[in-house]
Scaffold this motif. Structure first.
Motif, PDB file in Angstrom:
ATOM      1  N   VAL A  31       0.847  -1.196   0.000  1.00 53.44           N
ATOM      2  CA  VAL A  31       0.000   0.000   0.000  1.00 53.44           C
ATOM      3  C   VAL A  31       0.884   1.248   0.000  1.00 53.44           C
ATOM      4  O   VAL A  31       1.767   1.383   0.839  1.00 53.44           O
ATOM      5  N   LEU A  32       0.620   2.133  -0.952  1.00 51.56           N
ATOM      6  CA  LEU A  32       1.285   3.430  -0.991  1.00 51.56           C
ATOM      7  C   LEU A  32       0.203   4.482  -1.110  1.00 51.56           C
ATOM      8  O   LEU A  32      -0.664   4.388  -1.985  1.00 51.56           O
ATOM      9  N   THR A  33       0.245   5.480  -0.226  1.00 55.19           N
ATOM     10  CA  THR A  33      -0.708   6.575  -0.288  1.00 55.19           C
ATOM     11  C   THR A  33       0.035   7.875  -0.525  1.00 55.19           C
ATOM     12  O   THR A  33       0.992   8.187   0.181  1.00 55.19           O
ATOM     13  N   VAL A  34      -0.411   8.616  -1.526  1.00 53.62           N
ATOM     14  CA  VAL A  34       0.113   9.945  -1.810  1.00 53.62           C
ATOM     15  C   VAL A  34      -0.851  10.931  -1.159  1.00 53.62           C
ATOM     16  O   VAL A  34      -2.041  10.932  -1.475  1.00 53.62           O
ATOM     17  N   ALA A 136      -3.079   4.795  -3.423  1.00 53.79           N
ATOM     18  CA  ALA A 136      -4.170   5.706  -3.082  1.00 53.79           C
ATOM     19  C   ALA A 136      -3.698   7.152  -3.118  1.00 53.79           C
ATOM     20  O   ALA A 136      -2.523   7.439  -2.888  1.00 53.79           O
ATOM     21  N   ALA A 137      -4.632   8.042  -3.395  1.00 58.69           N
ATOM     22  CA  ALA A 137      -4.385   9.481  -3.322  1.00 58.69           C
ATOM     23  C   ALA A 137      -5.476  10.059  -2.428  1.00 58.69           C
ATOM     24  O   ALA A 137      -6.660   9.814  -2.656  1.00 58.69           O
ATOM     25  N   GLY A 138      -5.068  10.782  -1.409  1.00 56.62           N
ATOM     26  CA  GLY A 138      -6.047  11.361  -0.492  1.00 56.62           C
ATOM     27  C   GLY A 138      -5.419  12.411   0.391  1.00 56.62           C
ATOM     28  O   GLY A 138      -4.208  12.624   0.376  1.00 56.62           O
ATOM     29  N   ARG A 139      -6.259  13.049   1.162  1.00 58.15           N
ATOM     30  CA  ARG A 139      -5.758  14.082   2.076  1.00 58.15           C
ATOM     31  C   ARG A 139      -4.943  13.498   3.217  1.00 58.15           C
ATOM     32  O   ARG A 139      -4.081  14.161   3.770  1.00 58.15           O
ATOM     33  N   ARG A 148       2.977   2.762   3.110  1.00 57.79           N
ATOM     34  CA  ARG A 148       3.999   3.803   2.914  1.00 57.79           C
ATOM     35  C   ARG A 148       3.276   5.065   2.494  1.00 57.79           C
ATOM     36  O   ARG A 148       2.298   4.999   1.750  1.00 57.79           O
ATOM     37  N   VAL A 149       3.757   6.194   2.962  1.00 56.94           N
ATOM     38  CA  VAL A 149       3.091   7.471   2.681  1.00 56.94           C
ATOM     39  C   VAL A 149       4.083   8.421   2.022  1.00 56.94           C
ATOM     40  O   VAL A 149       5.225   8.555   2.478  1.00 56.94           O
ATOM     41  N   HIS A 150       3.635   9.047   0.936  1.00 57.88           N
ATOM     42  CA  HIS A 150       4.421  10.086   0.265  1.00 57.88           C
ATOM     43  C   HIS A 150       3.612  11.379   0.360  1.00 57.88           C
ATOM     44  O   HIS A 150       2.502  11.469  -0.148  1.00 57.88           O
ATOM     45  N   ARG A 151       4.166  12.371   1.043  1.00 57.88           N
ATOM     46  CA  ARG A 151       3.489  13.649   1.202  1.00 57.88           C
ATOM     47  C   ARG A 151       3.955  14.632   0.137  1.00 57.88           C
ATOM     48  O   ARG A 151       5.143  14.816  -0.061  1.00 57.88           O
ATOM     49  N   LEU A 152       2.990  15.255  -0.514  1.00 61.77           N
ATOM     50  CA  LEU A 152       3.302  16.296  -1.514  1.00 61.77           C
ATOM     51  C   LEU A 152       3.406  17.636  -0.822  1.00 61.77           C
ATOM     52  O   LEU A 152       2.764  17.911   0.138  1.00 61.77           O
TER      53      LEU A 152
END
Length: 152
Positions: A31-34, A136-139, A148-152
């Protein structure tokens, strides 16, 4: 410096090195969330990743754009409408058991709209489906184990 998106208007909100790390994270993780404040950059990035990685999965990529409200019924219905995805042969009553056999990337573009029942179903699906990856893409993050989380 952000990377220019080849062939499309706009700029990817990631450098070439960041994009390379994200592609690797999706291939190796589950799982990767942007995350980020604005929808458009998140969406652009996850859709670019999905396009680049689609051929790495036998069953390809399924892109779902959750709206409000988006519970389990809406999620499974959306999966059934993804172009090119063979979904639930007639008589199949359990989507989890059918999806457990798939090797695919599930992209959730707008994951903040998923309701608790849909999130619980996705957790169950990850346990049953070793070939499934979620991008996933979310707030905010999905809060799944090993995410894993990638913060923009």
């Amino acid at each position: 410096m952000p990377m220019r998106d080849s062939g499309r208007a706009g700029t990817l909100p990631a450098t070439s090195d960041e994009l390379s790390r994200l592609l690797t994270a999706v291939r190796r993780g589950r799982v990767l969330t942007v995350t980020g404040r604005f929808r458009e950059p998140r969406s652009l990035l996850v859709r670019e990743i999905a396009e680049r990685l689609s051929s790495n999965f036998y069953d390809g990529t399924a892109v779902v754009t959750p709206g409000r409200p988006f519970g389990l019924r809406e999620l499974t219905a959306a999966l059934g409408c993804v172009p090119g995805m063979p979904f639930l042969p007639y008589g199949t009553t359990d989507a989890v058991s059918w999806l457990a056999e798939r090797d695919m990337l599930l992209v959730l573009d707008g994951a903040e709209h998923l309701e608790p029942d849909a999130l619980a179903w996705l957790r169950r699906l990850l346990t049953a489906a070793p070939g499934l990856r979620i991008l996933a893409a979310g707030r905010s993050p999905l809060a799944f184990p090993g995410e894993r989380v990638h913060r923009l």
